[in-house]
Design an enzyme around this catalytic site. Structure first.
Site, PDB file in Angstrom:
ATOM      1  N   HIS A 377       0.641  -1.399   0.418  1.00  9.19           N
ATOM      2  CA  HIS A 377      -0.009  -0.074   0.271  1.00  9.19           C
ATOM      3  C   HIS A 377       0.631   1.708   0.048  1.00  9.19           C
ATOM      4  O   HIS A 377       1.696   0.768   0.504  1.00  9.19           O
ATOM      5  CB  HIS A 377      -0.804   0.162   0.989  1.00  9.19           C
ATOM      6  N   CYS A 378       0.349   2.539  -0.535  1.00  9.08           N
ATOM      7  CA  CYS A 378       1.064   3.841  -0.021  1.00  9.08           C
ATOM      8  C   CYS A 378       0.557   4.551   0.432  1.00  9.08           C
ATOM      9  O   CYS A 378      -1.420   4.670   1.045  1.00  9.08           O
ATOM     10  CB  CYS A 378       1.548   4.250  -1.670  1.00  9.08           C
ATOM     11  N   ASN A 379      -0.262   5.830   0.257  1.00 10.13           N
ATOM     12  CA  ASN A 379      -0.917   6.806   0.585  1.00 10.13           C
ATOM     13  C   ASN A 379      -2.466   6.553   0.010  1.00 10.13           C
ATOM     14  O   ASN A 379      -2.996   6.087   0.536  1.00 10.13           O
ATOM     15  CB  ASN A 379      -0.771   8.387   0.376  1.00 10.13           C
TER      16      ASN A 379
END
EC number: 3.1.3.48
Length: 468
Positions: A377-379
């Site tokens: 995941h990222c933002n």
């Protein structure tokens, strides 16, 4: 760094109180470029590498010695920023004699000081201008040649194609300008927070129902892979594990930006482009986030801004005041949920650096070989997340499917996140996203030629093909 100072400054700043949107202009960003505290090999231009190679082959042993010391210091991350003026920058380190000093002609290399002057070019890479070695008994200075032209490269046999072998791509990883403290504020990433373990842009290779009929899916269901937006609760982690069939789960956090969970809300210290930590090493970035969390835990109240305001997507800051703060790191949340937390920082709107790519490959291969579930995941759950998911697919399936097939199907699974359509991308982001696509095509070549049983990592393989 006091993370609360830029928060209060930005909230009371006249620009924000006047309701103006924060915008990232390319020309402004270049003029206020924040040079990295330490310079790495990946940040040097091709011209810089060629200059060091050239000096290493000169009959002058002093030049050979300085070139070797510069390359080793850059590779080991020892050069520290000393001064800068617009695009000009100076890095310095101390050097000690090698184990066998005589072989280097370095009998007097005790308490020596090594400096390099570099210039930031239009590709946001560093050309080496000069290098200097100062010691109690000697002083050596060398000037690096100006960046060679395309004709010079071609005539020297080091054109882009021949330098990396036929049909190989010369990649140009660049670090974008780091945002200053005055540009950065503490924001709420999502309001209201997700409930009941839900999250946006969640997808998993255990559920391919989003893919159109007829799309090639061979090998996808074997990945035990998921992707999503930021993680902020134990319930989310448990929900991800259940969706992947239970068992061991590794949560791979790709966010470079400093973030935490405060009173259940996902918060981030960021500027308009989310480049507050751009150019920092993995260690320095983690230390900055740790300092931010420590400061937050000492704070009695906190005023936050809506992230979409800082991004320039809203005209209203929509501030939120929090009291009686309960501050947690993502690692704490993931660990409480019984999962393994790993962090490999990638700059937003960019691809992983060569060093980060090596770390990602190690984690991804471990999960594939151990048949363990992995969520990345990222933002927002889009760019960096989809990039990492494509890399996992390539490590497993590059020998059976083309790069185009693997990029297309993972982009389709990722809610139609089209990584090849750059027509509407802003001028500031475009060079980074173009390079990201070239990187994925090159990574497919790497994965096809280096299945999980082989020992070459990404940087070793890139160095190998450069000699072919």
């Amino acid at each position: 760094m006091n993370p609360l100072q830029p928060i209060q400054h930005s909230i009371t700043n006249s620009q924000m109180s006047g309701g103006q949107q924060l915008e990232a202009e390319g020309s402004q960003a270049h003029n206020s470029y924040s040079h990295p505290d330490r310079i790495s090999l990946s940040q040097l231009s091709q011209s810089a590498h060629l200059a060091l190679d050239h000096l290493s082959t000169q009959p002058n042993t002093d030049h050979q010695r300085v070139a070797s010391l510069v390359r080793n210091a850059v590779q080991d991350g020892k050069f520290q920023l000393q001064s800068s003026n617009d695009t000009q920058v100076t890095y310095k380190t101390s050097v000690c004699p090698p184990a066998n000093a005589d072989t280097m002609g370095a009998a007097h290399l005790i308490n020596n000081e090594l400096t390099v002057q570099a210039r930031l070019n239009d590709q946001l890479e560093y050309d080496i201008v000069s290098a200097h070695l100062y010691g109690p008994s000697e002083a050596i200075s060398i000037d690096a040649s100006s960046p060679p032209s395309a004709n010079d490269l071609a005539s020297s046999g080091l054109s882009e194609r021949t330098h990396l072998g036929m049909n190989r791509v010369l990649l140009r990883y660049a670090v974008p300008p780091r945002e200053t403290e005055d540009q950065c504020v503490m924001v709420i990433d999502k309001m209201p927070p997700p409930k009941h373990g839900k999250m946006s842009f969640f997808r998993t290779t255990n559920d391919l129902s989003k893919l159109p009929l007829g799309m090639e899916t061979g090998g996808l269901s074997d990945l035990k892979l998921a992707g999503c937006e930021r993680i902020s609760s134990v319930e989310q982690v448990k929900s991800i594990r259940a969706a992947l069939g239970g068992g061991p789960l590794t949560v791979l956090d790709l966010r470079e930006e400093s973030h935490a969970i405060v009173n259940g809300l996902p918060i981030t210290l960021r500027g308009p482009m989310d480049w507050a930590n751009a150019g920092l090493s993995q260690v320095d970035g983690a230390a900055r986030e740790s300092a931010m969390i420590t400061e937050l835990k000492r704070t009695k109240s906190l005023t936050l801004v809506d992230a979409n305001y800082v991004k320039g997507k809203k005209s209203n800051p929509q501030t939120t005041e929090l009291k009686n703060l309960n501050v947690r790191s993502e690692r704490e949340v993931v660990t409480e949920a019984g999962a393994t937390y790993r962090r490999v920082a990638i700059t937003d709107h960019n691809r992983p650096s060569p060093e980060a790519t090596d770390e990602l490959v190690d984690i991804m291969r471990h999960c594939l070989q151990a048949n363990e579930s992995l969520v990345v995941h990222c933002n927002g759950g889009r760019g960096r997340t989809t990039t990492a998911m494509i890399m996992v697919d390539m490590l497993k399936n590059a020998r059976n499917h083309s790069a185009e097939t693997l990029i297309t199907r993972m982009a389709k699974l990722s809610y139609d996140y089209n990584m090849t359509d750059l027509g509407s991308i802003s001028a500031l982001k475009r060079p980074f996203l173009e390079d990201r696509l070239k990187f994925l095509q090159a990574f497919h070549d790497y994965a096809r030629n280096n299945p999980s049983g082989l020992s070459l990592n990404w940087t070793q393989w890139r160095a190998k093909i450069a000699l072919e």
